[in-house]
Design an enzyme around this catalytic site. Sequence first.
Site, PDB file in Angstrom:
ATOM      1  N   SER A  63       0.800  -1.235   0.000  1.00  0.00           N
ATOM      2  CA  SER A  63       0.000   0.000   0.000  1.00  0.00           C
ATOM      3  C   SER A  63       0.830   1.281   0.000  1.00  0.00           C
ATOM      4  CB  SER A  63      -0.944   0.014   1.207  1.00  0.00           C
ATOM      5  OG  SER A  63      -2.011  -0.881   1.007  1.00  0.00           O
ATOM      6  N   LYS A  66       0.261   3.456  -2.950  1.00  0.00           N
ATOM      7  CA  LYS A  66      -0.908   4.325  -3.078  1.00  0.00           C
ATOM      8  C   LYS A  66      -0.532   5.805  -3.017  1.00  0.00           C
ATOM      9  CE  LYS A  66      -3.836   0.781  -0.968  1.00  0.00           C
ATOM     10  NZ  LYS A  66      -4.594   0.371   0.233  1.00  0.00           N
ATOM     11  N   TYR A 188      -3.828  -2.344 -10.251  1.00  0.00           N
ATOM     12  CA  TYR A 188      -3.722  -2.176  -8.797  1.00  0.00           C
ATOM     13  C   TYR A 188      -2.832  -3.253  -8.196  1.00  0.00           C
ATOM     14  CZ  TYR A 188      -5.147  -2.089  -3.890  1.00  0.00           C
ATOM     15  OH  TYR A 188      -5.158  -2.048  -2.507  1.00  0.00           O
ATOM     16  N   TYR A 239      -3.746   3.142   7.816  1.00  0.00           N
ATOM     17  CA  TYR A 239      -4.998   2.403   8.004  1.00  0.00           C
ATOM     18  C   TYR A 239      -5.816   3.056   9.116  1.00  0.00           C
ATOM     19  CZ  TYR A 239      -2.088  -0.734   5.256  1.00  0.00           C
ATOM     20  OH  TYR A 239      -1.263  -1.244   4.301  1.00  0.00           O
ATOM     21  N   VAL A 257       1.434  -3.520   4.004  1.00  0.00           N
ATOM     22  CA  VAL A 257       1.445  -4.779   4.747  1.00  0.00           C
ATOM     23  C   VAL A 257       2.657  -5.640   4.409  1.00  0.00           C
ATOM     24  CG1 VAL A 257      -1.044  -4.808   5.115  1.00  0.00           C
ATOM     25  CG2 VAL A 257      -0.071  -5.957   3.100  1.00  0.00           C
TER      26      VAL A 257
END
Length: 303
Positions: A63, A66, A188, A239, A257
């Site tokens: 992530s 992102k 993605y 998160y 992660v």
Amino acid sequence: MDYQAVLEEVAAFARPLVGRGQVADYIPALAGVDTGRFGMAVVDIDGGVYGVGDWEHPFSVQSISKAFSLALVLAEGGGRIWERVGTEPSGNPFNSLVQLEYENGIPRNPFINAGALVVTDRLQTLTGDASTTMLEFLRAESGNPDVSFDPAVAASETEHGDRNAALAHFMASYGNLDNPVPTVLEHYFWQCSIEMSCRDLALAGGFLARHGLRADGTRLLPRREAKQINAVMLTCGTYDAAGDFAYRVGLPGKSGVGGGIVAVIPGRCTLCVWSPGLDTRGNSVAGVAALDHFTTLTGWSVF
């Protein structure tokens, strides 16, 4: 600032926590990662590079990607992305479906999975190849032409990506995706599968410390948009533990992660720490502690 001395002290502080937590075994390709690894890098705004431990060992960015996809969308003139994704913390797990239904298919922020899918969709529309665009950018900013995808991780995520597919189809039903769902998911997953080291990521994220300037001195983003990304990283980048991260670390940060966390001290430096053992909310146990100790030692934060 003697960055090297600080990093060595931080590593000694974090060492007892290395190995605690669990790897992201719901992605089978990450299940066998050695939790005994720890690395940390700092890159200052003048290009000085410092590291400790496994700082040059590549790992799955997950992530963390992102933040880069959001930057690339904004750089391509995609400021209207904020009509399709919000800027508020979610308060729910990063792959939650519940919030989307209440909010008519508009994700709370670009760093939960639903929001990242919308950003990937927009990057695909703007560039025609979202994942390759990101890869080329990361290679250029890190100065490492060997940065690449990990096909095994991408395949593993695809095979076990039912929740992400559900999020994408749900948003498509509200008209919040322009490209076919399989295309968005493919790009993605490939973005998440990119492998980089702490050194690579700290270098690649340097534009956020330089208020939007790339490594070569050209401008990627206006200062205002670099500020916006840092702000959303602070409030949403870890998160549903963003409040705790802001309290302990006091920096914009984006975790993944795979065990990595990129953090930014605007006007000073970019940091990246990696240790694969995760807490219950998906953030590196030793990594958060290391960043906490770094800001304690230096007295540097955005507060």
